[in-house]
Every structure is written in C-alpha cells, then in structure tokens.
Design an enzyme around this catalytic site. Structure first.
Site: not given
Ligand code: GDP
Ligand code: IMO
Ligand code: MG
Length: 430
Positions: A13, A16, A41, A223
C-alpha cells in the site's frame, strides 16, 4: 532494454498503483507478475477513483497492453467482475493478455484460507482470505490448476479430482466443513472458458518480442519487499515473490531485460495483518497518520497499522531489489506534525544494528533508534515543484534519501495523478 520494475518496499500500500499510473501514456505494456486479488490499488484520475485488485493498474492508461503473467494466481470471478466494471466506466480492456501458465484459485482454496486462519487463532497471519496461500501451495506441490487446463475438460476434471482427494479430507475431517464436488468446481471454472480463451497466450514470448523491439514494459509488483515469501517477515508474509527477483520467474522475461528498478516508499509506514513492525505507533500520532492518510485497506477495509519511516527497511529494500530510484508517496500526510521521528537503526539486546537482522526473533524485539526532524505546518497538497516545499519538508526528503541509499526521483503530494514532484525522469537514461 526498457524493462521497468515497480516494487513496494515496505508492507504494501505504498502507492504502487499511482506510480504505475504516473508512467502512464509512455508505457506500452504493464505486467502483473505475482500475487492475485489480495492486492488493492487505488488510482485517482480527475474526479474518478478506481480500486483494482487483480488487474494491474496500468490498465487505466489508454493504449497500454495489460498482462497477467504466469506468476499470478487468478480468481476468475474477480477477473471478469473487474473487467466488466471497467468496461462500464468506459475503460478499454480489450488488449488484456493472460498467461496460460498462470494458476487459478478454485473455490476450495478460498474456503481453506479462511478456515485455517480461524483455526490458527492468535497465530493467524491476517490473510486477505482470498485463497492466495493455498493456491501457491498447490502450485509447489504440483496439484494446482492452470488457466490452460480450462481448455481441456477431461484433464481439468482429472486435476480437480486429484486435488479434491486431499482438500475434502482436510475440509471435512479437520475443519468440519462441507466437501466440494468435482462437478461444481469444474462447472464454475468452465463457465469462464469461452470468454477467457481469446485473452490467453504465451505472454512470456509476447513480452520478449516487445522488449526486443524496444517497447516500454512495466512490471508492477503486488504486495511488497517485507511481504515477500523469501525476503519478508516470514511467516507473516504473502505466498509469492514480491521483490524484483520475482519479475523473471513470474513473467518469463529474462533478468537481462530489466533496466530500471523503482521502489515505492511511503513517507511513513503502514502494515495490514499480523507480524512484527518495529516503528509501529499505538498513540495519537499513529491515529493521526491513519486519519490523515486514509489508511484503511482497499481490499478488506481493515484499518492499517501505522508507524514512522524506517530507514533500515529502506536500505534493505534498496539492496534486495537493486533499486535505481525511489518514489516517495504521501509526503503531504506528514504536514502539521510538530516533529517527525525517523528510525535510523535498531537497538537489539543493547547493541546498535544498522542492517536488517538475519533472525526473526531479533527483528521482533528490535527497538528503533530515532532521529527527530522538525515538521512543517503548511499544507503541501498538490505542490509540483520541490523548491516550493517548506524547508523542513525538503530536509526530511533529503535526509531519507541519504539514509535509504537510493535517489528519490519523485515525491507524491496528494492522491491525484498530477499531485507529484518529479526530480528525475523515471523513463529516461539513469
Ligand atoms: P498500492 O497497493 O501500493 O497500489 O497502494 P494503495 O492504493 O493500496 O494505497 C495507497 C493510497 O494512497 C491510495 O488511496 C492512493 O490514492 C493514495 N496515494 C498515493 N499517493 C499519494 C500521495 O502522494 N498523497 C496522498 N495523500 N495519497 C496518496
Ligand atoms: P498491495 O498490492 C498490504 C498481507 C495481508 C496478510 C499477508 C498475507 O495492495 O500492496 P495473503 O492474503 O496475501 O495470503 O495475506 O499479506 N497483504 C497485503 N498487505 N497490501 C497488499 O497488497 C497485501 N497483500 C497481502 O494483509 O498480512
Ligand atoms: Mg494496496
């Protein structure tokens, strides 16, 4: 050799999705090479917000060919659900390619994932319950079902039958759940076969040809480094290779084609699920990070655990992935903190430790050694020029860059597509 890798360097999170989107119209292909619909994402484009789980976020860029590589585990129901939603919203998904070697997540593996977590009690991993672990386990023990099996019903039924011998024993005798029949699993999987067929191919060959022709290919990890099955905080990890090393095995493209390795790091850290987290906060600052950063899981809605930036992890990720660049996201979330601590090393049994400890037990009781940086009060949301950042924010970025061992090439200042400061061209010469 324009193969570009995007990896998370913390516990997921990091943003990416947004980083891939940033490369946007300059990329020709985007490849998901690991994980499945455990990922989440969020990408914000204008007034539109997209939440993707299985599909790579690059699918939102017009003209890009998205690929689900052989290293991915595919829940077919989720695949078509996401595709239909994107089609409804006017996104062109017609170019999607799916590797015939990718494994599918049959329903019994979702059931097993959830029931084993329940039985583990306080030792549970905190998985997303999507059947990821059992499906990778089946792949390794060679009882998995691949996309290509859907096109030969006789083989498919044989494989399901073989797998169910074990699965039903476990579900019924150990976990007191109902048994699955070969028919119900086969019918469910076969119901997707016709629609899937035109998308399926030898994606390794297609990607090889694209790279040889000089096209830009982005490999988007699900991840993150600390959740990697080998290099993360085992057993509190996911079941796939989420580091740069996973690109070659998960896509069939040679390591020789990888040119650029971009690590995505948040300006602080979050974690979902169980496992050690040295800089975790349990106080008002942790709550403030969660609120300001909107730190609630995209996949499961769980509140994310929050903590200060950890440069031991950043240095480790630089090394393990061989990063050429960092993108730092969410710097805007740190505005209004009086001081911002950054972990520069750990103390373990009275000793200072600068590198990731080899032993999990040591990592579990590592105490962060903090350096405290002065914060800034101004709202920096949407700033696009580094020189416009408050001096203390500039210092924070520069210090983290020095501690992390890789240059920071872009800085996120908000969720929107253009809330970004670009310091170095991520697709240009290194
Ligand atoms: P990923 O799994 O790595 O793609 O990340 P996620 O989407 O799960 O979590 C990142 C969150 O942060 C999302 O809700 C994005 O919209 C938000 N985000 C990404 N870059 C920024 C930033 O520079 N500032 C803020 N405030 N939010 C951001
Ligand atoms: P993105 O791509 C955050 C964590 C789960 C758990 C562990 C194993 O959005 O960054 P699983 O279901 O994969 O066997 O769970 O990994 N986990 C993540 N945590 N972001 C993710 O993906 C995750 N994908 C799995 O919470 O601790
Ligand atoms: Mg994520």
């Amino acid at each position: 050799m324009p193969g570009i890798v995007i990896v998370g360097v913390q516990w997921g999170d990091e943003g990416k999705g947004k980083a891939t989107d940033l490369l946007g119209d300059r990329i020709d292909w985007v490849v998901k090479f690991n994980g499945g619909n455990n990922a989440g994402h969020t990408v914000v484009i204008g007034d539109e917000k997209y939440a993707l789980h299985l599909l790579p976020s690059g699918i939102l860029s017009p003209g890009v060919t998205p690929v689900i590589g052989n290293g991915v585990v595919v829940d077919l129901g989720v695949l078509f659900y996401e595709l239909d939603h994107l089609i409804e919203r006017g996104v062109d998904v017609s170019r999607l390619r799916v590797s015939g070697n990718a494994h599918v997540i049959p329903e019994y593996n979702r059931a097993l994932d959830q029931v084993t977590e329940r039985f583990l009690g306080k030792r549970r991993i905190g998985t997303t319950g999507r059947g990821i672990g059992p499906t990778y386990a089946d792949k390794m023990t060679r009882v998995g079902i691949r996309i290509q099996d859907l096109f030969d019903e006789r083989i498919l039924r044989q494989k399901i039958e073989g797998a169910l011998v074990q699965k039903n024993e476990l579900l019924v005798k150990m976990y007191n759940r109902r048994a699955f029949t070969v028919d119900e699993i086969a019918e469910n999987l076969l119901s997707y076969a016709d629609r899937l067929r035109p998308m399926v191919g030898d994606t390794a060959l297609e990607l090889h040809r694209a790279l040889e022709a000089g096209e830009n290919v982005v490999f988007e990890a699900g991840q993150a480094t600390m959740l990697d099955i080998d290099h993360g905080t085992y057993p509190y990890v996911t079941s796939s290779s989420a580091t740069a090393g996973g690109v070659a095995t998960g896509s069939g493209v040679s390591v020789r084609h990888i040119d650029r390795l971009i690590g995505i790091q948040k300006a602080y850290i979050t974690r979902v699920g169980s496992g050690p987290f040295p800089t975790e906060l349990f106080d008002a600052d942790g709550e403030k990070l969660r609120e300001r950063g909107g730190e609630f899981g995209t996949t499961t809605g769980r509140p994310r655990r929050t903590g200060w930036f950890d440069s031991v992890i950043a240095r480790y990720a630089s090394r393990v992935n061989g990063l050429t660049d960092y993108v730092m996201t969410k710097l805007d979330v740190l505005s209004t903190f009086e001081t911002i601590p950054v972990c520069v090393a750990y103390e373990i049994d009275g000793e200072r430790v600068d590198e990731m400890p080899m032993s999990q037990s040591d990592f579990h009781h590592a105490t962060p050694i903090y350096e405290h940086f002065p914060g800034w009060q101004d709202d920096i949301s949407g700033i696009r020029d580094f020189s416009e950042l408050p001096a203390n924010a500039q210092t924070y970025v520069r210090e983290i860059e020095a501690l992390s061992g890789t240059r920071i090439s872009a800085i996120g200042t908000g969720p929107a597509r253009d809330h970004i400061i670009e310091l170095h061209d991520l697709l240009g010469a290194n």
